[in-house]
Design a protein around this motif. Structure first.
Motif, short mmCIF file in Angstrom:
data_model
loop_
_atom_site.label_atom_id
_atom_site.label_comp_id
_atom_site.label_asym_id
_atom_site.label_seq_id
_atom_site.Cartn_x
_atom_site.Cartn_y
_atom_site.Cartn_z
N LYS A 98 0.83 -1.20 0.00
CA LYS A 98 0.00 0.00 0.00
C LYS A 98 0.87 1.25 0.00
O LYS A 98 0.53 2.25 -0.63
CB LYS A 98 -0.92 -0.02 1.22
N ALA A 99 1.98 1.19 0.73
CA ALA A 99 2.88 2.34 0.76
C ALA A 99 3.43 2.60 -0.64
O ALA A 99 3.51 3.75 -1.09
CB ALA A 99 4.01 2.10 1.74
N LEU A 100 3.75 1.54 -1.36
CA LEU A 100 4.27 1.70 -2.72
C LEU A 100 3.20 2.30 -3.62
O LEU A 100 3.48 3.17 -4.45
CB LEU A 100 4.75 0.35 -3.28
N ASP A 101 1.95 1.84 -3.46
CA ASP A 101 0.83 2.42 -4.23
C ASP A 101 0.78 3.93 -4.01
O ASP A 101 0.73 4.71 -4.96
CB ASP A 101 -0.50 1.83 -3.75
N GLY A 102 0.78 4.30 -2.72
CA GLY A 102 0.67 5.71 -2.39
C GLY A 102 1.84 6.51 -2.92
O GLY A 102 1.66 7.60 -3.48
N LEU A 103 3.04 5.95 -2.76
CA LEU A 103 4.23 6.68 -3.19
C LEU A 103 4.23 6.85 -4.71
O LEU A 103 4.64 7.90 -5.22
CB LEU A 103 5.49 5.95 -2.74
N SER A 104 3.75 5.83 -5.42
CA SER A 104 3.77 5.96 -6.87
C SER A 104 2.75 7.00 -7.32
O SER A 104 2.99 7.76 -8.28
CB SER A 104 3.53 4.59 -7.52
N GLN A 105 1.61 7.06 -6.61
CA GLN A 105 0.64 8.11 -6.94
C GLN A 105 1.20 9.49 -6.63
O GLN A 105 0.96 10.45 -7.36
CB GLN A 105 -0.65 7.89 -6.16
N ARG A 106 1.93 9.56 -5.52
CA ARG A 106 2.52 10.86 -5.16
C ARG A 106 3.54 11.28 -6.22
O ARG A 106 3.65 12.45 -6.56
CB ARG A 106 3.17 10.77 -3.79
N HIS A 107 4.24 10.28 -6.73
CA HIS A 107 5.22 10.57 -7.79
C HIS A 107 4.52 11.22 -8.98
O HIS A 107 5.00 12.21 -9.54
CB HIS A 107 5.91 9.27 -8.21
N LYS A 108 3.37 10.65 -9.33
CA LYS A 108 2.61 11.21 -10.46
C LYS A 108 2.15 12.63 -10.14
O LYS A 108 2.19 13.51 -11.01
CB LYS A 108 1.40 10.33 -10.76
N ALA A 109 1.69 12.84 -8.91
CA ALA A 109 1.22 14.16 -8.52
C ALA A 109 2.35 15.18 -8.63
O ALA A 109 2.16 16.29 -9.16
CB ALA A 109 0.67 14.12 -7.10
N ILE A 110 3.52 14.78 -8.16
CA ILE A 110 4.66 15.71 -8.21
C ILE A 110 5.05 15.98 -9.66
O ILE A 110 5.32 17.13 -10.04
CB ILE A 110 5.86 15.14 -7.42
N ALA A 111 5.02 14.92 -10.46
CA ALA A 111 5.34 15.11 -11.88
C ALA A 111 4.36 16.08 -12.52
O ALA A 111 4.75 16.95 -13.31
CB ALA A 111 5.30 13.77 -12.59
N SER A 112 3.09 15.92 -12.15
CA SER A 112 2.08 16.83 -12.70
C SER A 112 2.30 18.25 -12.21
O SER A 112 2.15 19.22 -12.98
CB SER A 112 0.70 16.30 -12.32
N ASN A 113 2.70 18.40 -10.96
CA ASN A 113 3.01 19.74 -10.45
C ASN A 113 4.14 20.37 -11.25
O ASN A 113 4.07 21.54 -11.63
CB ASN A 113 3.43 19.67 -8.99
N MET A 156 11.06 19.59 -6.32
CA MET A 156 12.23 18.75 -6.56
C MET A 156 12.65 18.01 -5.29
O MET A 156 13.02 16.84 -5.33
CB MET A 156 13.40 19.58 -7.09
N VAL A 157 12.57 18.73 -4.16
CA VAL A 157 12.92 18.09 -2.89
C VAL A 157 11.95 16.95 -2.59
O VAL A 157 12.34 15.85 -2.19
CB VAL A 157 12.93 19.13 -1.75
N GLN A 158 10.66 17.23 -2.79
CA GLN A 158 9.65 16.20 -2.56
C GLN A 158 9.88 15.00 -3.46
O GLN A 158 9.72 13.85 -3.04
CB GLN A 158 8.24 16.77 -2.84
N LEU A 159 10.24 15.31 -4.69
CA LEU A 159 10.48 14.23 -5.66
C LEU A 159 11.64 13.34 -5.21
O LEU A 159 11.53 12.11 -5.24
CB LEU A 159 10.79 14.85 -7.03
N ALA A 160 12.71 13.99 -4.76
CA ALA A 160 13.88 13.22 -4.31
C ALA A 160 13.51 12.34 -3.11
O ALA A 160 13.85 11.15 -3.06
CB ALA A 160 15.01 14.16 -3.95
N LYS A 161 12.80 12.94 -2.17
CA LYS A 161 12.35 12.23 -0.98
C LYS A 161 11.50 11.03 -1.35
O LYS A 161 11.69 9.91 -0.86
CB LYS A 161 11.49 13.18 -0.14
N ASN A 162 10.55 11.30 -2.23
CA ASN A 162 9.61 10.27 -2.65
C ASN A 162 10.32 9.11 -3.35
O ASN A 162 10.06 7.95 -3.07
CB ASN A 162 8.59 10.91 -3.59
#
Lengths: 153, 107
Positions: A14-29, A120-126
């Motif tokens: 589930k954590a991987l699911d969430g992180l991958s969605q967050r990755h998409k969100a950051i990419a969209s940002n 960018m920081v969020q992306l690296a963290k994620n």
């Protein structure tokens, strides 16, 4: 939970699911840095996941324990026909990552609140967390496999 | 190298074979006792392995839900648990190999 799916591996999934969605969100940002009126997107799942995890843990441990009179009375559905009185807890499997849009701090006049550096920081963290959990997941699977193979392979 | 047969055994001792006096000593140091202590050893070992595994699991769960745990601690704990498991498995393999060795022995 079954033979080869432990709570930990469910949580990791589930954590991987969430992180991958967050990755998409950051990419969209990042893609919309210059879109006027764009609101910053993010994904939240950690809180829900933690709650579900704790609920599952306490639920499974209280099942093994004989009911004692000291425990406060709790409502529970003991048959499938029982109407769930608003499910009191979520299983880890039911946790869904939640997309959120936030105002953020606006620096510009066009209503866009994306700050490239922050993203960018969020992306690296994620990315770091995603890689680490994916690694841990594959290591646990490898461990399980080697137990099945009897340590031979 | 094969040791020679111990010739220091006196005739008297040999004659005592099969007499009740040999039974006077119960199996204090016998197979039963050894099995017990070995079983205890094995049990302790397994408990330790299980504890390591649980610790690693807790750390991984904490990391996955975003609690402030350091990644290196998670990896180290996981690696420790993994190694303990691997050790257990090899011990089991050695045990089975020894058993089979004895089983195949010509008597």
């Amino acid at each position: 939970m079954d033979l080869i799916t432990s709570l930990t591996s469910q949580v990791m999934n589930k954590a991987l699911d969430g992180l991958s969605q967050r990755h998409k969100a950051i990419a969209s940002n990042l893609a919309n840095v210059d879109t006027p009126g764009y609101r910053r997107r993010d994904v939240s799942f950690e809180g829900a996941l933690e709650k579900a995890m704790q609920a599952t843990e306490s639920q499974t441990s209280s099942k093994n324990r004989p009911a004692s009179n000291d425990e406060p009375l709790a409502m529970r559905a003991t048959r499938p026909e029982h109407i769930a009185l608003g499910q009191l807890w979520q299983t880890v499997d039911q946790v869904q990552p939640e997309a959120i849009e936030s105002e953020g701090v606006q620096f510009r006049n066009d209503g866009n609140a994306v700050d490239v550096e922050t993203e960018m920081v969020q992306l690296a963290k994620n990315t770091e967390r995603y890689t680490a959990i994916a690694n841990l997941q594959s290591r646990s699977m490898k461990g399980l496999k080697s137990v099945i193979n009897g340590g031979g392979g | 190298m094969v040791d020679g047969i111990d010739t220091s055994i006196s005739l008297g001792q040999l004659q005592g074979l099969g007499r009740p006096q040999l039974k006077a000593k119960p199996l204090e140091e016998g197979p039963g006792k050894v099995m017990d202590s070995f079983g205890q050893l094995l049990k302790n070992h397994l408990e330790q392995v299980n504890k390591l595994d649980e610790e690693a699991d807790t750390l991984i769960q904490d990391y996955a839900v975003g609690k402030p745990v350091e990644l290196h601690n998670v990896i180290i704990a996981h690696e420790k648990a993994d190694m303990a498991m691997e050790l257990t498995m090899q011990l089991r393999n050695k045990g089975i190999a020894a058993y089979q060795e004895i089983w195949r022995m010509n008597l």
